[in-house]
Design a protein around this motif. Sequence first.
Motif, PDB file in Angstrom:
ATOM      1  N   UNK A 129      -2.152   6.376   0.819  1.00 15.43           N
ATOM      2  CA  UNK A 129      -0.748   5.525  -0.531  1.00 15.43           C
ATOM      3  C   UNK A 129      -1.336   3.872   0.198  1.00 15.43           C
ATOM      4  N   UNK A 130      -1.775   3.436   0.949  1.00 16.58           N
ATOM      5  CA  UNK A 130      -2.607   1.825   0.918  1.00 16.58           C
ATOM      6  C   UNK A 130      -3.558   2.466   0.042  1.00 16.58           C
ATOM      7  N   UNK A 131      -4.913   3.355   0.947  1.00 18.40           N
ATOM      8  CA  UNK A 131      -5.854   3.190   0.354  1.00 18.40           C
ATOM      9  C   UNK A 131      -5.898   3.477  -1.177  1.00 18.40           C
ATOM     10  N   UNK A 132      -5.002   4.180  -1.995  1.00 20.05           N
ATOM     11  CA  UNK A 132      -4.604   4.288  -3.046  1.00 20.05           C
ATOM     12  C   UNK A 132      -4.384   3.679  -4.461  1.00 20.05           C
ATOM     13  N   UNK A 133      -3.390   2.845  -3.272  1.00 16.38           N
ATOM     14  CA  UNK A 133      -2.710   1.426  -3.928  1.00 16.38           C
ATOM     15  C   UNK A 133      -3.594   0.094  -4.385  1.00 16.38           C
ATOM     16  N   UNK A 134      -4.124   0.348  -3.822  1.00 22.50           N
ATOM     17  CA  UNK A 134      -5.357  -0.716  -3.099  1.00 22.50           C
ATOM     18  C   UNK A 134      -4.087  -2.351  -2.498  1.00 22.50           C
ATOM     19  N   UNK A 135      -3.232  -2.058  -1.617  1.00 22.78           N
ATOM     20  CA  UNK A 135      -2.572  -3.010  -1.559  1.00 22.78           C
ATOM     21  C   UNK A 135      -1.968  -3.007   0.771  1.00 22.78           C
ATOM     22  N   UNK A 136      -1.911  -3.956   0.666  1.00 26.31           N
ATOM     23  CA  UNK A 136      -1.337  -4.434   1.858  1.00 26.31           C
ATOM     24  C   UNK A 136       0.101  -4.083   2.791  1.00 26.31           C
ATOM     25  N   UNK A 137       0.002  -3.775   3.928  1.00 23.39           N
ATOM     26  CA  UNK A 137       1.680  -4.274   4.237  1.00 23.39           C
ATOM     27  C   UNK A 137       1.382  -5.266   5.376  1.00 23.39           C
ATOM     28  N   UNK A 138       2.818  -5.900   4.947  1.00 24.76           N
ATOM     29  CA  UNK A 138       2.637  -7.352   5.662  1.00 24.76           C
ATOM     30  C   UNK A 138       4.458  -7.347   6.217  1.00 24.76           C
ATOM     31  N   UNK A 139       3.884  -7.675   7.864  1.00 21.50           N
ATOM     32  CA  UNK A 139       4.633  -7.556   8.902  1.00 21.50           C
ATOM     33  C   UNK A 139       4.773  -8.755   9.635  1.00 21.50           C
ATOM     34  N   UNK A 140       5.522  -8.605  10.325  1.00 24.18           N
ATOM     35  CA  UNK A 140       5.578  -9.543  11.923  1.00 24.18           C
ATOM     36  C   UNK A 140       5.799  -9.158  12.711  1.00 24.18           C
ATOM     37  N   UNK A 141       5.248  -9.158  13.986  1.00 25.54           N
ATOM     38  CA  UNK A 141       6.123  -8.890  15.315  1.00 25.54           C
ATOM     39  C   UNK A 141       5.346  -9.185  16.137  1.00 25.54           C
ATOM     40  N   UNK A 142       6.292  -8.650  17.634  1.00 26.14           N
ATOM     41  CA  UNK A 142       5.917  -9.485  18.813  1.00 26.14           C
ATOM     42  C   UNK A 142       4.797  -8.728  19.985  1.00 26.14           C
ATOM     43  N   UNK A 153      -3.572  -2.687   6.674  1.00 23.96           N
ATOM     44  CA  UNK A 153      -4.081  -2.273   5.749  1.00 23.96           C
ATOM     45  C   UNK A 153      -5.056  -0.513   6.228  1.00 23.96           C
ATOM     46  N   UNK A 154      -5.782  -0.470   4.813  1.00 29.35           N
ATOM     47  CA  UNK A 154      -6.484   1.124   4.609  1.00 29.35           C
ATOM     48  C   UNK A 154      -7.668   1.151   5.134  1.00 29.35           C
ATOM     49  N   UNK A 155      -8.546   1.207   5.578  1.00 34.15           N
ATOM     50  CA  UNK A 155     -10.573   0.732   5.796  1.00 34.15           C
ATOM     51  C   UNK A 155     -10.548   2.258   6.739  1.00 34.15           C
ATOM     52  N   UNK A 156     -11.333   2.353   5.527  1.00 30.34           N
ATOM     53  CA  UNK A 156     -12.570   3.660   6.016  1.00 30.34           C
ATOM     54  C   UNK A 156     -11.835   4.734   6.437  1.00 30.34           C
TER      55      UNK A 156
END
Length: 332
Positions: A129-142, A153-156
Motif C-alpha cells: 500500500x505504501x509503495x503504490x501510494x508513494x507515501x511514508x508513514x510518520x511516527x514517534x517511538x522510544x 517507507x516501502x523499499x524493494x
Amino acid sequence: MARPVWAGNLSFGLVSLPVGLYTATGSHTIHFHQLQRGTSDRIRNRRVNERTGDEVQLDDIVKGFDTGDEYVLVEPKELDEIAPGRSRSLEIAGFVDLAEVDPIFFDKTYYLGPKSADFGKVYSLLEQALAKAGKAGIATFVMRQHEYLVALKSENGLLTLHTLHWADEIRDPKKEIDTLPGKAKASAKELTMAEQLIGAMSMDWDPERFHDTFQEKVAALIEAKKTGESVEKAEPPAEPTGVVDLMEALRASIERAGSPKATSGKATASGRATASSGKTPPAKKRIHSTPKEDLTGLTKADLYKKAAAANLPGRSHMSRDDLVKALTSART
C-alpha cells in the motif's frame, strides 16, 4: 540471523503488527588501538571519580543534570517509567508524500521485519500500500531511553524505518555560514557551460562503482609497515579555481569529460559513452597474474589489494575465502 535492536507493535488505524527493528548498515572502518609511543602498552579509558581518582563501576553511575547550583540525580529506571510509548508501540500518526520530506531530515536507516511468519500478510499489505501510494508513514517511538521521529517507507519489497531529525535540530545555514555568496550571479555563458559539464558527466546511479579507497590505502599502509616497504603518497589537492580562471576551467573540464555536442549522449555509470558517440567501450579490467600463483597462500590484505586492482564489486564486505573465490573466478 541478527537480533532486533527494538521490538514492539507497529499500528496504523486499528491495525496492529508485531515487528522487530534491525540495523540496516555496517561499517568497514579499520579500527586502531591506542598505544603509548615507544611501547606496545594499550591505553584504556576508565570511569574515574574526578575528586578521589578512584575507578567507578558502571552500576554505581547515575545521570545528573546540572542546574547551576546543584545536580538533580536521575536513575535509569526512572527514565524508563516516564518514557513516552513505554508500551513499546510505534503508532503511525499519518502519511505524507515522500517528496515532502527534505533529505536533511533523514538520519539513520533500519530494516523492519514481522515478528513471525504469521504476520506476513499484514506486513505485506502495508508495504504494498505504501509503495503504490508513494507515501511514508510518520511516527514517534522510544528506543534506548530516547524518543525518535521516524518515517516508515516501502523499499524493494520490505519496510524500512528512517530516523529523522527533529525540526529544532536543523540549523539555519545563513546563521552557520558567513561566506555564502548572497546575490552573486553567474553570467549566462558560465551557466550554460556549467550545465554542459553536468550533462557530460551525467551517469546512472550504481553504488557498486564506489568504494572506500581510503580504507584500502590504510590496509596497504599497515601491510607495507609490516614488511618494511614504502607507500606511495597521495597527490596534493587541486588549487582553488579563481573567478578569472572559471571559464577556462569549465571549458577544459567539458573537453576532458566529453562534450555533449561531440558525444550526442550521456556517459553511463561504467564510464562508457553511448552508442551514438562511436567510441568503443573500454574492456573490463582483469587480473593479470601468473597461472602458478597460489591465491590461498596470500594474506587477506594482499587479496584485498588484488581485488581493488581488479575492481571487484562488493569486495569490502568479503571474507578471506570470498576474496579467493572471487579472484579465482575473475581470472577464468
